[in-house]
Design an enzyme around this catalytic site. Structure first.
Site, short mmCIF file in Angstrom:
data_model
loop_
_atom_site.label_atom_id
_atom_site.label_comp_id
_atom_site.label_asym_id
_atom_site.label_seq_id
_atom_site.Cartn_x
_atom_site.Cartn_y
_atom_site.Cartn_z
N THR A 67 11.55 51.25 17.49
CA THR A 67 11.98 52.13 16.39
C THR A 67 12.19 51.27 15.15
O THR A 67 12.15 50.04 15.21
CB THR A 67 13.31 52.85 16.73
OG1 THR A 67 14.28 51.87 17.09
CG2 THR A 67 13.18 53.84 17.87
N GLY A 68 12.47 51.92 14.03
CA GLY A 68 12.91 51.23 12.81
C GLY A 68 11.97 50.12 12.36
O GLY A 68 10.74 50.26 12.41
N PHE B 26 14.38 48.80 24.43
CA PHE B 26 15.28 49.36 25.43
C PHE B 26 15.35 50.86 25.18
O PHE B 26 15.90 51.29 24.17
CB PHE B 26 16.67 48.75 25.24
CG PHE B 26 17.49 48.69 26.50
CD1 PHE B 26 16.98 49.07 27.72
CD2 PHE B 26 18.80 48.23 26.46
CE1 PHE B 26 17.72 48.99 28.87
CE2 PHE B 26 19.57 48.14 27.61
CZ PHE B 26 19.03 48.53 28.82
N ASP C 179 16.69 44.95 28.89
CA ASP C 179 17.68 44.28 28.04
C ASP C 179 17.16 42.93 27.53
O ASP C 179 17.14 41.95 28.27
CB ASP C 179 18.97 44.10 28.83
CG ASP C 179 20.04 43.44 27.99
OD1 ASP C 179 19.85 43.29 26.76
OD2 ASP C 179 21.09 43.09 28.57
N ALA C 180 16.78 42.91 26.27
CA ALA C 180 16.20 41.70 25.66
C ALA C 180 17.16 40.52 25.66
O ALA C 180 16.75 39.37 25.51
CB ALA C 180 15.77 42.01 24.22
N TYR D 214 30.18 46.12 4.92
CA TYR D 214 28.95 45.51 5.41
C TYR D 214 28.93 44.00 5.21
O TYR D 214 29.27 43.24 6.10
CB TYR D 214 27.69 46.18 4.79
CG TYR D 214 26.48 45.84 5.63
CD1 TYR D 214 25.99 46.73 6.58
CD2 TYR D 214 25.89 44.58 5.54
CE1 TYR D 214 24.94 46.38 7.42
CE2 TYR D 214 24.84 44.22 6.38
CZ TYR D 214 24.37 45.12 7.31
OH TYR D 214 23.35 44.76 8.14
N LYS E 292 25.33 38.55 10.08
CA LYS E 292 24.13 38.27 9.28
C LYS E 292 24.19 36.84 8.70
O LYS E 292 23.18 36.17 8.59
CB LYS E 292 23.96 39.31 8.17
CG LYS E 292 23.62 40.71 8.69
CD LYS E 292 22.36 40.74 9.53
CE LYS E 292 21.97 42.12 9.99
NZ LYS E 292 20.90 42.11 11.02
N THR F 187 18.07 54.65 9.79
CA THR F 187 17.61 54.36 11.15
C THR F 187 18.79 54.70 12.06
O THR F 187 19.89 54.99 11.57
CB THR F 187 17.21 52.88 11.36
OG1 THR F 187 18.37 52.07 11.18
CG2 THR F 187 16.11 52.44 10.43
#
Ligand code: NAD
Length: 397
Positions: free
Chosen positions: A50-51, A73, A110-111, A234, A243, A274
């Site tokens: 996705t995304g 996943f 699960d990565a 954020y 991040k 997303t």
């Protein structure tokens, strides 16, 4: 069965296979019309369903003809429960790739685990050979550490100071104030453990040890910067710390990949609807204000437009524009334009329950949200009886 959207909070419980397939086809058409020239050949996308990860996989495969392995996943359909959109997207991607003669393999699990890393490496080794692009695009609320078994939960909280802001419920259009207490040190550490660069580095370690990094290999992970209005929650909040860690990891990986003539880089992408961003308080208000301003100037972009610019104008451009002062690629440049941010800021101050529909592009936000689940595409018959059980060719074996 007839599949309708069934939403609960910022989650939609159903997904439509034909709508998800339409989304994938529209992204492919966008990429095909715009990406030209030499690019990656063997690509691993971690968070591919996705995304930004899905659009990255589409750009690599349909823009450059790359073979891809995608890790994701997502639940398959079970009985009357539809599959997750990532499942339908991946099934559609593989079908379109097969029709175009492009090799595509997917791994669902699960990565963060050693097991899925080993499975993925085995697929890469058997089907692709060394990879020349690794995209790291996971967004997850939790991670189990593969060595210690510790479970980390990520939180979206401010640091040090309580944060109060107006928010918008994008489903009902209602505005309210939200107050979020600052994170504890443990919550900060957990969020860094989930969304920082630790797991990205483990993937690069695993690929390097297995001899699966091609000369000149590039790895890219995605970050967000954003304006002052969202900074407390954020960029200066728990997710911002993660991040920061991701961006610092890029610098460490860069030293290693440089030995192979490659690079490790972070791309700062724009804020989009997303599943991950719908969960962040204040983001729906900010994004619906942003959509209004960017659409008015013909600058609106979704995931695929962003990834087309990232691949075509930066990663594989003959003369890419310079990175920022900490070596990040900026495809959030249009979002951060002063004229856009000034307008968003002005409207943010003015937004009230009685004018929010007019000041924002709330309708556009809702449309995009439901499109994530395959709803609202023209050309799809939503009254038709569809089989929710769809197979992903490479997973079905
Ligand atoms: P998303 O939720 O659409 O996609 C996340 C992907 O990760 C999916 O493919 C999902 O299956 C996969 N995934 C999650 N947990 C997994 C696990 N344990 N094992 C395997 N796969 C797993 O998210 P997104 O918004 O595209 O975010 C991707 C990256 O882009 C994140 O790093 C995010 O912070 C960043 N980003 C997002 C935005 C935004 O506005 N959405 C803006 C800038 C940067």
């Amino acid at each position: 069965m007839i599949i309708r959207p069934q939403s609960k909070g910022f989650i939609c419980l159903t997904a439509h296979p034909a709508g998800c397939a339409q989304n994938v086809r529209e992204q492919i058409a966008h990429v095909r019309a715009r990406i030209k020239g030499p690019g990656p050949k063997n690509v691993l996308v971690i968070g591919s369903s996705t995304g930004y990860g899905l659009s990255s996989r589409i750009a690599a495969a349909f823009g450059y003809g790359a073979k891809t392995v995608g890790v994701f996943f997502a639940n398959a359909a079970e009985g009357k429960r539809t599959a997750a959109p990532g499942w339908y997207n991946t099934a559609a991607f593989e079908r379109e790739a097969a029709a175009a003669g492009l090799a595509a393999y997917s791994v669902n699990g699960d990565a963060y685990s050693d097991d899925i890393k080993a499975k993925t490496l085995a697929v890469v080794k058997e089907k692709l050979g060394p990879v020349d692009l690794i995209v790291y695009s996971l967004a997850s609320p939790r991670r189990t550490h593969p060595r210690t078994g510790e479970v980390f939960n990520s939180t979206l909280k401010p640091i040090l100071r309580t944060y109060t802001s107006k928010t918008l419920n994008f489903q009902t259009g209602q505005m309210a104030d939200v107050t979020i207490e600052p994170a504890t040190q443990t919550e900060i550490n957990h969020t860094v453990a989930v969304m920082g660069g630790d797991d990205w580095a483990l993937w690069i370690d695993a690929l390097e040890s297995a001899g699966l990094l091609a000369p000149g290999a590039v790895t890219v992970a995605y970050s967000y910067a954003g304006p002052e209005a969202t900074a407390a929650i954020y960029r200066r909040g728990t997710i911002g710390r993660a991040k920061d860690h991701l961006e610092a990891t890029a610098h460490r990986l860069e030293e290693r990949l440089a030995r192979l003539g490659g690079r490790a880089v972070v791309s700062v992408n724009k804020a989009l609807v997303t599943q991950a961003s719908a969960a962040i308080p204040v983001m729906p208000l900010y994004i619906s204000l942003l959509f209004k301003s960017m659409k008015a100037r013909g600058l609106h972009e979704g995931c695929v437009e962003q990834m087309t610019r990232l691949f075509g104008d930066h990663l594989y451009a003959a003369t890419p524009p310079p990175t920022d002062e900490i070596e990040r690629i900026r495809v959030d440049d249009w979002e951060m334009r002063p004229d856009i941010q000034q307008e968003v800021g002005r409207r943010w101050e003015k937004a009230r329950p009685d004018n929010v529909e007019r000041l924002t592009d709330l309708a556009g936000y809702r449309d995009e949200f439901f499109k994530l689940f395959g709803f609202g595409f023209s050309g799809v018959d939503y009254d038709a009886d569809v089989n929710p059980s769809v197979s992903i060719p490479s997973i079905a074996g």
